[in-house]
Motif scaffolding. Structure first.
Motif, PDB file in Angstrom:
ATOM      1  N   ARG A 169       0.844  -1.196   0.000  1.00  0.00           N
ATOM      2  CA  ARG A 169       0.000   0.000   0.000  1.00  0.00           C
ATOM      3  C   ARG A 169       0.873   1.238   0.000  1.00  0.00           C
TER       4      ARG A 169
ATOM      5  N   ASP B 178     -11.560  -7.828 -16.362  1.00  0.00           N
ATOM      6  CA  ASP B 178     -11.761  -7.356 -14.994  1.00  0.00           C
ATOM      7  C   ASP B 178     -11.747  -5.836 -14.858  1.00  0.00           C
TER       8      ASP B 178
ATOM      9  N   ARG C 147      -7.860  -3.100  -7.924  1.00  0.00           N
ATOM     10  CA  ARG C 147      -8.864  -4.071  -7.513  1.00  0.00           C
ATOM     11  C   ARG C 147      -9.587  -3.511  -6.283  1.00  0.00           C
ATOM     12  N   ASP C 148     -10.789  -4.013  -6.025  1.00  0.00           N
ATOM     13  CA  ASP C 148     -11.516  -3.614  -4.824  1.00  0.00           C
ATOM     14  C   ASP C 148     -10.653  -3.853  -3.596  1.00  0.00           C
ATOM     15  N   GLY C 149     -10.699  -2.927  -2.652  1.00  0.00           N
ATOM     16  CA  GLY C 149      -9.935  -3.061  -1.429  1.00  0.00           C
ATOM     17  C   GLY C 149      -8.456  -2.779  -1.598  1.00  0.00           C
ATOM     18  N   LEU C 150      -8.066  -2.200  -2.737  1.00  0.00           N
ATOM     19  CA  LEU C 150      -6.658  -1.904  -3.024  1.00  0.00           C
ATOM     20  C   LEU C 150      -5.772  -3.132  -2.817  1.00  0.00           C
ATOM     21  N   LYS C 151      -6.216  -4.253  -3.364  1.00  0.00           N
ATOM     22  CA  LYS C 151      -5.414  -5.479  -3.286  1.00  0.00           C
ATOM     23  C   LYS C 151      -4.128  -5.282  -4.074  1.00  0.00           C
TER      24      LYS C 151
ATOM     25  N   PRO D 131      -8.219   3.548  -7.310  1.00  0.00           N
ATOM     26  CA  PRO D 131      -9.638   3.382  -7.631  1.00  0.00           C
ATOM     27  C   PRO D 131      -9.990   4.208  -8.874  1.00  0.00           C
TER      28      PRO D 131
END
Length: 170
Positions: free
Chosen positions: A13, A106, A136-140, A149
């Motif tokens: 992150r 995706d 990706r969702d959740g900042l994977k 995002p």
């Protein structure tokens, strides 16, 4: 100039800063590193130029930006095979060498900023397809890219000018 820094204790992150704005981002699963290798999952530390923007014209209109932009075609790919002469370059599909499809189902590549990582000179095995793209969702974690995002990526590209540099720091 854009600055990307990793967050302490969360190697995949980070924060992307441009002007007085900061955006949370996903980084490579291996964090940020200076010794990028193909497949290591690290986001390469260094200073990179944004070469161009690619986008899925069949899903979204051209994003507002002063950057050079090109829609992604159905046969667009990116070679990630270090043994192929087209390594770390856009290619047309089908291709027998290892590659990424740029027209992903995706949505991660609906907007892509192409960085000049490992381009001059291209060195076999030093990493390919390092982009800024949709997260990706959740900042994977990514495979080595920087991802935001969709709303934030659209805000970012609207602020960018040709010649913008991205500084990625551990």
């Amino acid at each position: 100039m854009i600055r990307v820094r990793g967050l302490p204790g969360q190697p995949h992150r980070g924060l992307l800063r441009v002007g007085n704005r900061a955006f949370p981002v996903a980084l490579g699963r291996g964090g940020i590193g200076f010794d990028k290798r193909e497949g290591d999952g690290r986001t390469p530390a260094g200073t990179w130029r944004i070469l161009r923007m690619l986008y899925r014209g069949d899903r979204t209109p051209r994003p507002v930006s002063q950057l050079e932009a090109r829609p992604i075609g159905a046969d667009d790919g990116w070679c990630d095979d270090p043994q192929d002469r087209r390594y770390n370059q856009p290619v047309h599909l089908p291709l027998t060498a290892s590659h990424e499809k740029m027209r992903r189902e995706d949505g991660l590549y609906d907007i892509v900023l192409v960085l000049d990582h490992n381009t001059r000179p291209r060195v076999k095995g030093r990493g390919s397809a390092v982009f800024i793209h949709i997260a990706r969702d959740g900042l994977k974690p990514t495979e080595g890219c920087v991802a935001l995002p969709p709303k934030e990526l659209k805000r970012l590209v609207a602020r960018l000018r040709p010649g913008t540099r991205v500084v990625i720091e551990p």
